[in-house]
Design an enzyme around this catalytic site. Structure first.
Site, PDB file in Angstrom:
ATOM      1  N   THR A 167      10.297 -11.207 -11.117  1.00  0.00           N
ATOM      2  CA  THR A 167      10.260 -11.306  -9.659  1.00  0.00           C
ATOM      3  C   THR A 167       9.804  -9.997  -9.021  1.00  0.00           C
ATOM      4  O   THR A 167       9.890  -8.942  -9.653  1.00  0.00           O
ATOM      5  CB  THR A 167      11.696 -11.655  -9.220  1.00  0.00           C
ATOM      6  OG1 THR A 167      12.007 -12.939  -9.723  1.00  0.00           O
ATOM      7  CG2 THR A 167      11.897 -11.622  -7.725  1.00  0.00           C
ATOM      8  N   ARG A 195      14.019 -26.631  -9.222  1.00  0.00           N
ATOM      9  CA  ARG A 195      15.040 -25.579  -9.411  1.00  0.00           C
ATOM     10  C   ARG A 195      14.780 -24.420  -8.442  1.00  0.00           C
ATOM     11  O   ARG A 195      13.664 -23.947  -8.297  1.00  0.00           O
ATOM     12  CB  ARG A 195      14.987 -25.078 -10.849  1.00  0.00           C
ATOM     13  CG  ARG A 195      15.959 -23.927 -11.169  1.00  0.00           C
ATOM     14  CD  ARG A 195      15.301 -22.566 -11.069  1.00  0.00           C
ATOM     15  NE  ARG A 195      16.170 -21.485 -11.528  1.00  0.00           N
ATOM     16  CZ  ARG A 195      15.890 -20.196 -11.356  1.00  0.00           C
ATOM     17  NH1 ARG A 195      14.778 -19.825 -10.748  1.00  0.00           N
ATOM     18  NH2 ARG A 195      16.723 -19.265 -11.790  1.00  0.00           N
ATOM     19  N   GLY A 197      16.318 -20.539  -7.676  1.00  0.00           N
ATOM     20  CA  GLY A 197      17.215 -19.506  -8.173  1.00  0.00           C
ATOM     21  C   GLY A 197      17.797 -18.670  -7.046  1.00  0.00           C
ATOM     22  O   GLY A 197      17.870 -19.100  -5.890  1.00  0.00           O
ATOM     23  N   THR A 218      16.527  -8.979  -9.015  1.00  0.00           N
ATOM     24  CA  THR A 218      15.727  -9.649 -10.033  1.00  0.00           C
ATOM     25  C   THR A 218      16.613  -9.891 -11.249  1.00  0.00           C
ATOM     26  O   THR A 218      17.565  -9.150 -11.471  1.00  0.00           O
ATOM     27  CB  THR A 218      14.505  -8.801 -10.423  1.00  0.00           C
ATOM     28  OG1 THR A 218      13.877  -9.385 -11.581  1.00  0.00           O
ATOM     29  CG2 THR A 218      14.870  -7.368 -10.744  1.00  0.00           C
ATOM     30  N   GLY A 219      16.271 -10.920 -12.008  1.00  0.00           N
ATOM     31  CA  GLY A 219      17.066 -11.209 -13.196  1.00  0.00           C
ATOM     32  C   GLY A 219      17.449 -12.675 -13.259  1.00  0.00           C
ATOM     33  O   GLY A 219      16.836 -13.514 -12.592  1.00  0.00           O
ATOM     34  N   GLY A 221      18.743 -15.789 -12.338  1.00  0.00           N
ATOM     35  CA  GLY A 221      19.164 -16.250 -11.025  1.00  0.00           C
ATOM     36  C   GLY A 221      20.491 -16.977 -11.008  1.00  0.00           C
ATOM     37  O   GLY A 221      21.301 -16.800 -10.091  1.00  0.00           O
TER      38      GLY A 221
END
Ligand code: ASP
Length: 330
Positions: A167, A195, A197, A218-219, A221
């Site tokens: 992201t 989906r 996040g 970021t990461g 979700g």
């Protein structure tokens, strides 16, 4: 007030061969955002300009080059938030918008809603001057190949140049004291269609409060949402103690969290710069501790001091130093 800007290109296991493109992308994003702020322009324009650059760079998972969902289509999410008014605009599941951050801004500026999704969001974007594209225009060759490999084989991070996430985001403070944060993503690869996040959710993938700071996450979700990470980081900024003994306790070293010491030569390790870094670090520590997931974040505190942390192998990021030069790193 002294302007400030920080950007990221995602926390993931960035392979060596992608480092150059990630750093160059962050640098170009800083150039775009800083050219706005340097001339006294608004933080909102700076966040948008920086994120558009990152969305257009296919090494990142946003806009063109986003991961494909299970059906082989790009579905993008984005948000932008005003730290003074707490007003945000967000979009999700866009398939026909090249720069979703522009659509998020349009929602914030021209609607009474906070989030629009899918076809309704695309129609709203088009009605506000944002051209729609062919969904295929958002698909890069690399992501198409990765998706095909996932279909033939089973889904695997190796198919996606060694990464599953990436992201982008930016936080800017302008000379007038306006603080904005924004986040844009293609989400996770091979996600189920529909989906959404953390990224476009207020408080999860992004938050801005001029009284505390602005954050872009970021990461993973589904884990970031559990701890409402962006708002949590803002709250930690407001309450973070700044005494020396908090610099590195065992609790901060135990979960493999990376962050950096302030790069400014004059930075006081017990001062505001340190507080920004500590707030970032504590939020990522909470993510690791409570969800056992990985991720990262960037932030500016209310005075524009940059902070960042991640517990993935790498995160692409950059910020503007007090002398106006750019610091980018992985
Ligand atoms: N947080 C994003 C999502 O879950 C992915 C990422 O940051 O890489 O959609």
């Amino acid at each position: 007030m002294k302007p400030s800007l920080i950007v990221h290109g995602g926390a993931w296991d960035i392979p060596d061969e992608a480092i150059g493109a990630c750093k160059a992308g962050c640098r170009r994003a800083l150039e775009a955002g800083w050219s706005v702020l340097r001339s006294g322009g608004p933080a909102l324009d700076a966040v948008e300009a920086a994120i558009v650059v990152l969305e257009d760079e296919p090494v990142f998972d946003a806009g063109f080059g986003s991961h494909l969902n299970f059906d082989g289509r790009v579905e993008c999410d984005a948000i932008v938030m005003n730290g003074t008014t707490l007003r945000a605009g967000a979009v999700a599941a866009l398939q026909r918008v090249r720069n979703p951050i522009r659509a998020a801004r349009a929602v914030m500026e021209h609607s009474s809603h906070m989030m629009l999704v899918a076809e309704g969001a695309e129609r709203f974007a088009r009605d506000h001057g944002i051209a729609l594209c062919d969904p295929a225009d958002l698909v890069s060759d690399a992501e198409r190949t990765a998706w095909q490999l996932c279909r033939e084989d089973s889904h695997a991070a190796e198919h996606h140049r060694g990464h599953e996430q990436g992201t982008v985001g930016a936080v800017a403070l302008d000379a007038q004291g306006n603080l904005f944060a924004g986040t844009s993503t293609g989400g996770t690869c091979c996600k189920l269609p529909g989906r959404v996040g953390d990224s476009p959710l207020i408080g999860c993938g992004c938050y801005a409060d001029a009284a505390a700071g602005g954050v872009s996450c970021t990461g993973y979700g589904e884990a970031i949402m559990k701890i409402v990470m962006a708002k949590t980081a803002c709250d930690l900024l407001g309450s973070a103690p700044i005494s020396e003994h908090h610099r590195s306790g065992p609790e901060h070293n135990s979960s493999n969290i990376h962050s950096v010491k302030p790069a400014e030569p004059s930075a006081n390790p017990c001062g505001e710069n340190f507080r920004a870094m500590l707030g970032a670090r504590k939020a990522v520590h909470l993510l690791a501790q409570r969800t056992h997931a990985t991720g990262g974040l960037i932030l500016l505190d209310r005075d524009g001091n940059p902070g960042l942390a991640f517990n993935t192998p790498r995160m692409a990021y950059g910020y503007v130093l007090p002398d106006g030069s750019f610091h980018t790193s992985i």
